[in-house]
Design a protein around this motif. Structure first.
Motif, PDB file in Angstrom:
ATOM      1  N   UNK A 141      -8.822  41.929 -10.109  1.00 18.15           N
ATOM      2  CA  UNK A 141      -7.665  40.903 -10.563  1.00 18.15           C
ATOM      3  C   UNK A 141      -7.391  40.893 -12.001  1.00 18.15           C
ATOM      4  N   UNK A 142      -8.200  41.869 -12.657  1.00 18.05           N
ATOM      5  CA  UNK A 142      -8.147  41.855 -13.986  1.00 18.05           C
ATOM      6  C   UNK A 142      -6.710  42.281 -14.581  1.00 18.05           C
ATOM      7  N   UNK A 143      -6.186  43.193 -13.754  1.00 19.76           N
ATOM      8  CA  UNK A 143      -4.720  43.634 -14.398  1.00 19.76           C
ATOM      9  C   UNK A 143      -3.752  42.661 -13.705  1.00 19.76           C
ATOM     10  N   UNK A 144      -4.006  41.589 -13.394  1.00 20.29           N
ATOM     11  CA  UNK A 144      -3.198  40.298 -13.236  1.00 20.29           C
ATOM     12  C   UNK A 144      -2.981  39.557 -14.567  1.00 20.29           C
ATOM     13  N   UNK A 145      -3.675  40.081 -15.501  1.00 18.47           N
ATOM     14  CA  UNK A 145      -3.705  39.311 -16.870  1.00 18.47           C
ATOM     15  C   UNK A 145      -4.329  37.880 -16.976  1.00 18.47           C
ATOM     16  N   UNK A 146      -4.430  37.457 -18.238  1.00 22.08           N
ATOM     17  CA  UNK A 146      -5.091  36.155 -18.453  1.00 22.08           C
ATOM     18  C   UNK A 146      -4.661  35.687 -19.873  1.00 22.08           C
ATOM     19  N   UNK A 147      -5.149  34.432 -19.870  1.00 24.73           N
ATOM     20  CA  UNK A 147      -5.192  33.454 -20.910  1.00 24.73           C
ATOM     21  C   UNK A 147      -6.590  32.801 -21.349  1.00 24.73           C
TER      22      UNK A 147
END
Length: 537
Positions: free
Chosen positions: A59-65
């Motif tokens: 899920x890390x390529x769904x980006x984050x904050x």
């Protein structure tokens, strides 16, 4: 890598509602594949090591904050995530604004407070150093110099650095177009200044006019901004050898992902420069990487610290370009995390692309803070936590977490006590950094500056070859006017105005286009979303 103890600590007593909440968290964060262990869920004021909060690698390529007020633990969260990514073979890029992240190259130091936290969250802590590469912008620092050519940087990012308005940015794009068309390589700032100086000179006025939308006044403004920029020492950031972003995707000999740490303390007084330089790195990766879709783990995770600097005073077009880059680069296997103080620092269209959220404590000292807090709370899924109160009372090293599960669904909101980084939670000793730089295989490639023939040298040579006023041929004598046989002066026939097609064909712009057609056809001048030129590797 941190992990939950083999035999989970017995959970503290909880209320029936708390037990149901823990069950929902356990189910929501269950992961069949590899994942980052962020910490333990906190319910009824106690951490529950048997309810781990995890972020799936897929899920890390769904980006984050990662957000939170100063001193709430954002940097340590960034550090623990980078450690676990490296341990699982994923390369990481870190923008080290404050100089704290060099500690990843050194093992952590145990103490009683650290031991107590590890026991509380079910972490098997062990001091660990990670393979770390140190870079610096233009060599301002101890790291290996990172440079970009002006052509590769492109007019859009450069306009953001220079603080140009929309009209000036468009005019700068015409200058890049002129240089491309005429084979004038823009490698460093002096090349771009030379091209603009040429276009505004007596010799280049005709070419300036042929460009159309570029006025001499606007060109002069851009030139003055470039001179000021150069006087501030920015020359060192542009030139060759240009950094190849493929070097960010390396792994160490033991299979761990390389942690690339870009030192930025020396350029803190140039926030627009380093923020747009980071965006250039991301845009360049977007250019070069192939489409891969969803992977079990990302090719690279890019942490964008002090992200608000990227969006300060940014035009709508620039923000749209960032949104599009972030949205599209996930299919290249790259994850992007923005690290900043408040979610409101990131435009809503970009924020909507960030599926993983780690929110440390927010402050509500002013009406604007209270408004920002209310807006942040409204972005979370329904939860049994009172987020309006919780987000202002979180302790250091605690966060409110919600991520995307392996199935792509949002996980339950979890008050999380974060695990501790295993590397040094302070800057590494200077000798450690110097040794890492000296041993790096990148040093031989990027240490020495190269200065091959480019626009500046070509225009200087053209100027030197131009005839001096003394060498120019004398004008031909005027021919006597013809007269009719009667001796009366001949009446000059009125000159017929050329038609539209003739005007186009006879225009200098059309002739220039014909001259360069053979060069342009068959040559790929591909521009990315930001106008950065694709380079031949």
């Amino acid at each position: 890598m941190p992990s939950v103890t083999d035999k989970a600590t017995e959970s503290p007593a909880t209320t029936p509602a708390g037990s149901a909440q823990l069950d929902a968290i356990r189910a929501g964060y269950a992961s069949e594949g590899a994942a980052l262990h962020l910490g333990a869920a906190v319910v009824d004021g106690h951490a529950h090591a048997d309810a781990p909060v995890r972020l799936p690698l897929s899920s890390l390529n769904r980006h984050g904050l990662v957000a939170g007020a100063t001193g709430t633990g954002k940097t340590k969260t960034l550090q623990l995530m980078a450690e676990q990514l490296s341990a699982q073979g994923v390369p990481v890029f870190l923008a080290d604004i404050k100089g704290d992240l060099s500690g990843m190259a050194s093992p952590g130091v145990p103490n009683e407070k650290l031991a107590a936290r590890s026991a509380d969250v079910g972490q098997q802590w062990a001091p660990t150093a990670y393979p770390t590469e140190f870079l610096s912008l233009g060599g301002l620092g101890t790291g290996i110099p990172v440079r970009a050519t002006i052509t590769s940087f492109g007019p859009t990012l450069l306009a953001k650095v220079l603080g140009l308005n929309d009209t000036q940015e468009s005019s700068l794009g015409l200058v890049f177009h002129y240089a491309d068309k005429n084979g004038l390589a823009l490698l460093d700032l002096k090349d771009l200044r030379a091209v603009i100086s040429h276009l505004t000179s007596d010799e280049g006025k005709a070419e300036l006019k042929a460009l159309g939308g570029l006025s001499s006044a606007t060109a002069g403004v851009i030139l003055r901004e470039l001179i000021t920029f150069s006087d501030q020492g920015a020359d060192v950031f542009f030139g060759e050898p240009e950094f190849d972003t493929a070097d960010l995707l390396r792994t160490a000999g033991d299979g761990r992902g390389m942690v690339t740490c870009l030192e930025l303390p020396a350029v803190q007084d140039r926030p627009q420069l380093f923020s747009t330089f980071l965006m250039w790195l991301l845009a360049d990766l977007f250019h070069d990487l192939p489409e891969v879709g969803d992977l079990d783990k990302p090719k690279l995770v890019f942490f964008f610290d002090e992200a608000h600097l990227l969006f300060d005073e940014a035009s709508k077009a620039f923000q749209d370009a960032i949104e599009q880059t972030v949205r599209l680069i996930r299919s290249k296997g790259v994850g992007v995390f923005f690290v900043t103080q408040s979610p409101k620092d990131v435009p809503s269209d970009v924020l909507a692309q960030l599926g993983n959220r780690v929110q440390h404590a927010l402050r509500a000292f002013t009406p604007d803070d209270a408004k920002a807090l209310k807006a942040a709370v409204s972005t979370y899924p329904h939860t049994d936590y009172d987020l309006s109160e919780l987000l202002t009372t979180l302790g250091t090293g605690e966060a409110v977490v919600t991520v995307l599960s392996e199935k792509g669904a949002p996980t339950p909101v979890a008050w999380t006590r974060m695990v501790a980084p295993q590397s040094l939670m302070a800057p590494s000793d200077e000798a450690v950094v110097a040794q890492a730089v000296a041993a790096s295989p990148l040093a031989q490639t990027y240490a020495a500056v190269a200065d091959r023939e480019s626009a500046y040298e070509k225009l200087q040579a053209r100027l030197a070859a131009a005839p001096t006023p003394e060498e120019e041929p004398a004008p031909a004598p005027a021919r006597a006017p013809r007269r009719e046989e009667s001796g009366a002066p001949a009446r000059r026939q009125p000159k017929e105005e050329p038609g539209m097609v003739e005007q186009v064909v006879q225009s200098s712009a059309f002739r220039s286009m014909l001259r360069s057609a053979g060069t342009v056809i068959g040559r790929e001048i591909t521009r990315s979303i930001f106008g950065t030129a694709r380079r031949r590797r």
